[in-house]
Write an enzyme that holds these catalytic residues in place. Structure first.
Site, short mmCIF file in Angstrom:
data_model
loop_
_atom_site.label_atom_id
_atom_site.label_comp_id
_atom_site.label_asym_id
_atom_site.label_seq_id
_atom_site.Cartn_x
_atom_site.Cartn_y
_atom_site.Cartn_z
CB ALA A 10 -0.89 -0.07 1.20
CE LYS A 205 3.55 5.35 10.56
NZ LYS A 205 3.76 4.80 9.22
#
Length: 326
Positions: A10, A205
């Site tokens: 992805a 993150k």
């Protein structure tokens, strides 16, 4: 600029679409049904800002593509030993290699400047395979923010309203080579920048991956559904605060309000990539995203009782599925 995206899941497919739109001479390394689809009909990226389509050169063998100006490695951390064994034909004298991966990267303590300077991390680079194949002098760190999913071979759907890629040198400089890649991505409609402290961006993150990933693996639901339960929500918030404490223990000061960050996650109907891997039967990045941060917590003297429990259960889930081995 000749750029190869090594890995067309992805994230890799999304970045490929942006690089092509930004004017890169693009090629990709892919395999299986993804390779067949890309060769036949290219890569389609369906994003909030419109649909992108490109027809890159695609190969399973890097030798078919030859030396590049830059390579973006977008595979899972678990695939890096395979990347190390095949990447050589893509590397010319000045090729840079950006590792756009989740979790603690193999180069984390190179040029870090702290007491652990130069420490090897065999959990994510067994036998120094990637270090020997690429070398720290070529390496760029990369942090990507983009919720996206491959919906069929060659097609990726981007669910984030905005996406961005952050690049940085392990030694803390802002280099022309990192900026050049960022400029092409920006021209392709992606938020991108080169920064002086990639480790801070990495932890910004990672605290989300670490605090929510284990719970979503256990529930097998997206973040919004998982966090709808008050007890789970409380555990996730404790895990987030523990994750921020690990970063602080390693000298990373995150300008993040835990409550605000957590509020955004509660409304995110997206499955973390590690849950997508579990559902697809792919090797799970337990070592990079879960195990190594907790090992670093122990070394820094940071207590993480909620994370310890959640990660232990998620680790057992991954092992029981045959997708992780310590």
């Amino acid at each position: 600029m000749k750029i190869c995206v090594f890995g067309t899941g992805a994230i890799g497919s999304h970045l490929a679409g942006r690089l092509a739109k930004g004017g890169a001479e693009l090629s990709v390394i892919a395999r299986g049904s993804q390779l067949a689809a890309i060769r036949e009909k290219g890569i389609t990226v369906r994003a909030p800002d419109g649909e992108l389509h490109c027809m890159p050169r695609a190969a399973a063998d890097p030798a078919e593509l030859g030396p590049q100006d830059a390579v973006l490695v977008t595979t899972k951390q678990t695939a890096l030993p395979s990347v190390a064994g095949t990447i050589a034909p893509l590397l010319g004298p000045d090729t840079s290699v950006a590792f756009v991966v989740n979790g603690i990267p193999w180069w984390y303590y190179d040029s870090e400047g702290g007491p652990n300077q130069g420490t090897r991390l065999p959990q994510v680079d067994p036998g120094d395979a990637m270090r020997k194949a690429v070398g720290i002098e070529r390496t760029l760190g990369g942090v990507v923010w983009s919720a996206c999913t491959v919906t069929e071979p060659g097609v990726v759907e981007v669910r984030s309203p905005t996406s961005r890629l952050i690049l940085g040198e392990p030694d803390g400089t802002v280099s022309a080579r990192a900026q050049a890649i960022a400029d092409i991505l920006k021209a392709g409609g992606l938020g991108a920048k080169a920064v002086p402290d990639i480790r801070t961006e990495l932890w910004a993150k990672l605290i989300g991956n670490l605090s929510q990933g284990p719970l979503c693996v256990l529930s097998r639901q997206d973040m919004k559904t998982t966090l709808a339960d008050p007890a789970v929500r409380e555990a996730a918030l404790r895990s987030l605060n523990e994750s921020i404490a690990i970063a602080a223990g390693l000298g990373i000061k995150l300008e993040i309000n835990a409550e605000d960050r957590f509020a955004r996650s509660v409304n995110t109907a997206h499955k973390p990539s590690i849950l997508q891997d579990l559902e697809a039967g792919r090797p799970m990045e337990v070592a990079a995203i879960f195990d190594l941060p907790l090992l670093l917590a122990r070394q820094a003297g940071v207590e993480t009782p909620t994370l310890d429990l959640c990660v232990a259960l998620a680790r057992q889930t991954a092992a029981a599925a045959g997708l992780y081995q310590a």
